[in-house]
Design a protein around this motif. Structure first.
Motif, PDB file in Angstrom:
ATOM      1  N   GLU A   1       5.256  10.946  -8.868  1.00  0.00           N
ATOM      2  CA  GLU A   1       4.754   9.614  -9.197  1.00  0.00           C
ATOM      3  C   GLU A   1       5.111   9.351 -10.658  1.00  0.00           C
ATOM      4  OE1 GLU A   1       0.607   9.718  -8.310  1.00  0.00           O
ATOM      5  OE2 GLU A   1       0.914   9.581  -6.136  1.00  0.00           O
TER       6      GLU A   1
ATOM      7  N   TRP B   1       6.420   3.559  -9.520  1.00  0.00           N
ATOM      8  CA  TRP B   1       7.477   4.070  -8.627  1.00  0.00           C
ATOM      9  C   TRP B   1       7.192   5.528  -8.257  1.00  0.00           C
ATOM     10  CZ3 TRP B   1      11.435   1.167  -6.613  1.00  0.00           C
ATOM     11  CH2 TRP B   1      11.630  -0.098  -7.186  1.00  0.00           C
ATOM     12  N   GLN B   2       7.607   5.900  -7.051  1.00  0.00           N
ATOM     13  CA  GLN B   2       7.440   7.266  -6.562  1.00  0.00           C
ATOM     14  C   GLN B   2       8.776   7.787  -6.031  1.00  0.00           C
ATOM     15  OE1 GLN B   2       3.984   8.305  -3.973  1.00  0.00           O
ATOM     16  NE2 GLN B   2       5.518   9.070  -2.535  1.00  0.00           N
ATOM     17  N   TRP B   3       9.167   8.987  -6.484  1.00  0.00           N
ATOM     18  CA  TRP B   3      10.439   9.586  -6.064  1.00  0.00           C
ATOM     19  C   TRP B   3      10.151  10.817  -5.211  1.00  0.00           C
ATOM     20  CZ3 TRP B   3      13.977  12.968  -9.609  1.00  0.00           C
ATOM     21  CH2 TRP B   3      15.176  13.228  -8.933  1.00  0.00           C
TER      22      TRP B   3
ATOM     23  N   ILE C   1      12.854   6.497  -2.727  1.00  0.00           N
ATOM     24  CA  ILE C   1      12.108   5.900  -3.834  1.00  0.00           C
ATOM     25  C   ILE C   1      11.192   4.830  -3.252  1.00  0.00           C
ATOM     26  CG2 ILE C   1      12.252   4.558  -5.960  1.00  0.00           C
ATOM     27  CD1 ILE C   1      14.883   5.849  -6.569  1.00  0.00           C
TER      28      ILE C   1
ATOM     29  N   LYS D   1       7.992   1.963  -4.006  1.00  0.00           N
ATOM     30  CA  LYS D   1       7.307   1.130  -5.001  1.00  0.00           C
ATOM     31  C   LYS D   1       6.257   0.315  -4.278  1.00  0.00           C
ATOM     32  CE  LYS D   1       6.274  -1.714  -8.398  1.00  0.00           C
ATOM     33  NZ  LYS D   1       5.323  -1.323  -9.455  1.00  0.00           N
TER      34      LYS D   1
ATOM     35  N   GLN E   1       4.796  -2.250   0.227  1.00  0.00           N
ATOM     36  CA  GLN E   1       5.570  -1.117  -0.276  1.00  0.00           C
ATOM     37  C   GLN E   1       7.052  -1.324  -0.003  1.00  0.00           C
ATOM     38  OE1 GLN E   1       5.733   2.950   1.651  1.00  0.00           O
ATOM     39  NE2 GLN E   1       4.559   3.515  -0.186  1.00  0.00           N
TER      40      GLN E   1
END
Length: 296
Positions: A97, A115-117, A230, A232, A243
Motif C-alpha cells: 500500500e 495506490w496498491q501494488w 495496481i 486504486k 476501484q
C-alpha cells in the motif's frame, strides 16, 4: 488361444510409488502497508508407471513405462521419475500500500494517493519425460521364412535385424533405446530451436536386450512468470467505493515452452519424428487487462 478374440490385455497393480518432499514458507504480515511471502517446495516423485496409455494424462504418450511396459516380467525396469515430478518450485508474493500522499486531502492527493501494488512471481523446474523409438517389432531379412518378427526362442542373429522398436522381443513395441547419457536437461534455447544431440547419442541395443536409457531421465522446459497489478480505490461516499484495477500476467513476456510428445500432437518424444526435441507449444504471452469495481 481363443480365435474369437484379438489381443487381450491384463491390467493389474504391479508398481508402486513414493514421494519425498520439503516445504518452506516465509511470510511477513501486513505492517506499515507492506506484506510479503515466499514458498519453496522440493519434491521427488518416483514410480514404475504414472498413468494409463492416455494422451490426456501423460506427456510420454506411447513411451515405455507409461504407455507400455519395458518388460512385463520385470516391472522394476520402469521405476523412475514420475511424469509429474517437478523437482523445484518457488513462489513470491507481495502487497504494498504505497505511502505517497496517504494523509493528504484535495484533488491531487485523491488522484496520486491510495495506490496498491500487488504481485506473484512463480518459478519451477521442468517435468520429466522419456524418448522412445516408435514402430513395430524386430524385422527379419528372411521375410518369407519369418514374416515380420523374430521370436526370442528361435531367432537367428545372422538373419534377424532389429530395425524397429521391440528391442527385447517381448511382442510390445516402443521400447527405450540405449543412450550415451542418462540425464539430459536442455536449455531454454534448445527447446526453442531443437535439441541438436549428437547423431550417435542414441543407439539400438543388442537383439533381445533392453536399452540402458532410464525412464523419465530427461528434464522438460522450466517455467517462470511474473503477474502484477495496481489498484486504486476512490471513496465516493461512506457507502460507495470505486476501484480501478490494472493487471498484467506474464508481465515480462517470458516464453514458457510446453513439453511435447502427447498423443494427438506431433509426438515429439518419438525418435522417428523429425520434430524430436522441439517444444509442443508455449504458455500464454503477456496479457493486460483493466477494470472498474464498484463496492457498496
Amino acid at each position: 488361444m481363443n480365435p474369437n478374440y484379438g489381443r487381450l490385455r491384463v491390467w493389474e497393480n504391479s508398481v508402486n510409488s513414493i514421494y519425498h518432499g520439503l516445504q518452506l514458507s516465509v511470510k511477513k504480515k501486513m505492517s506499515h502497508g507492506l506484506q510479503v511471502g515466499g514458498n519453496y517446495t522440493y519434491s521427488h516423485s518416483i514410480d514404475g508407471g504414472s498413468t494409463w496409455i492416455s494422451g490426456g494424462t501423460t506427456a510420454n504418450g506411447f513411451a515405455a513405462g507409461d504407455g507400455y511396459s519395458t518388460d512385463l516380467t520385470r516391472p522394476q525396469l520402469d521405476r523412475g521419475n514420475s511424469i509429474f515430478d517437478i523437482r523445484h518450485r518457488f513462489t513470491f508474493n507481495y502487497v504494498w500500500e504505497m505511502p505517497f500522499m496517504r494523509n493528504r486531502h484535495g484533488l491531487v492527493a485523491g488522484v496520486l494517493g491510495g495506490w496498491q501494488w500487488n504481485g506473484i512471481w512463480s518459478f519451477q523446474s521442468g517435468a520429466h519425460w522419456t524418448p522412445f523409438r516408435g514402430g513395430g517389432g524386430a524385422s527379419s531379412k528372411l521375410q518369407a521364412l519369418v514374416p515380420g518378427a523374430c521370436d526370442a526362442p528361435t531367432f537367428d542373429p545372422s538373419n534377424c535385424v532389429n530395425i524397429r522398436s521391440d528391442y527385447n522381443l517381448d511382442g510390445e513395441a516402443n521400447d527405450r533405446p540405449s543412450a550415451n547419457a542418462n540425464n539430459v536437461h536442455a536449455t531454454h534455447a534448445q527447446w526453442a530451436d531443437g535439441f541438436n544431440l549428437p547423431d550417435n547419442f542414441f543407439s539400438v541395443p543388442c537383439l533381445g536386450c533392453v536399452g540402458n536409457l532410464g525412464r523419465n531421465t530427461f528434464v522438460g522446459p522450466g517455467y517462470w512468470a511474473a503477474d502484477t497489478s495496481i489498484f486504486k480505490t476512490f471513496r465516493i461516499s461512506d457507502r460507495f467505493q470505486l476501484q480501478f484495477r490494472a493487471e498484467a500476467f506474464n508481465v515480462f513476456n517470458h516464453t514458457n515452452f510446453h513439453l511435447g510428445g502427447t498423443i494427438g500432437s506431433a509426438n515429439e518424444n518419438n525418435l522417428n519424428n523429425p520434430l524430436f526435441g522441439q517444444a509442443g507449444g508455449t504458455s500464454n504471452p503477456r496479457q493486460l487487462q483493466f477494470g472498474l469495481k464498484l463496492s457498496f
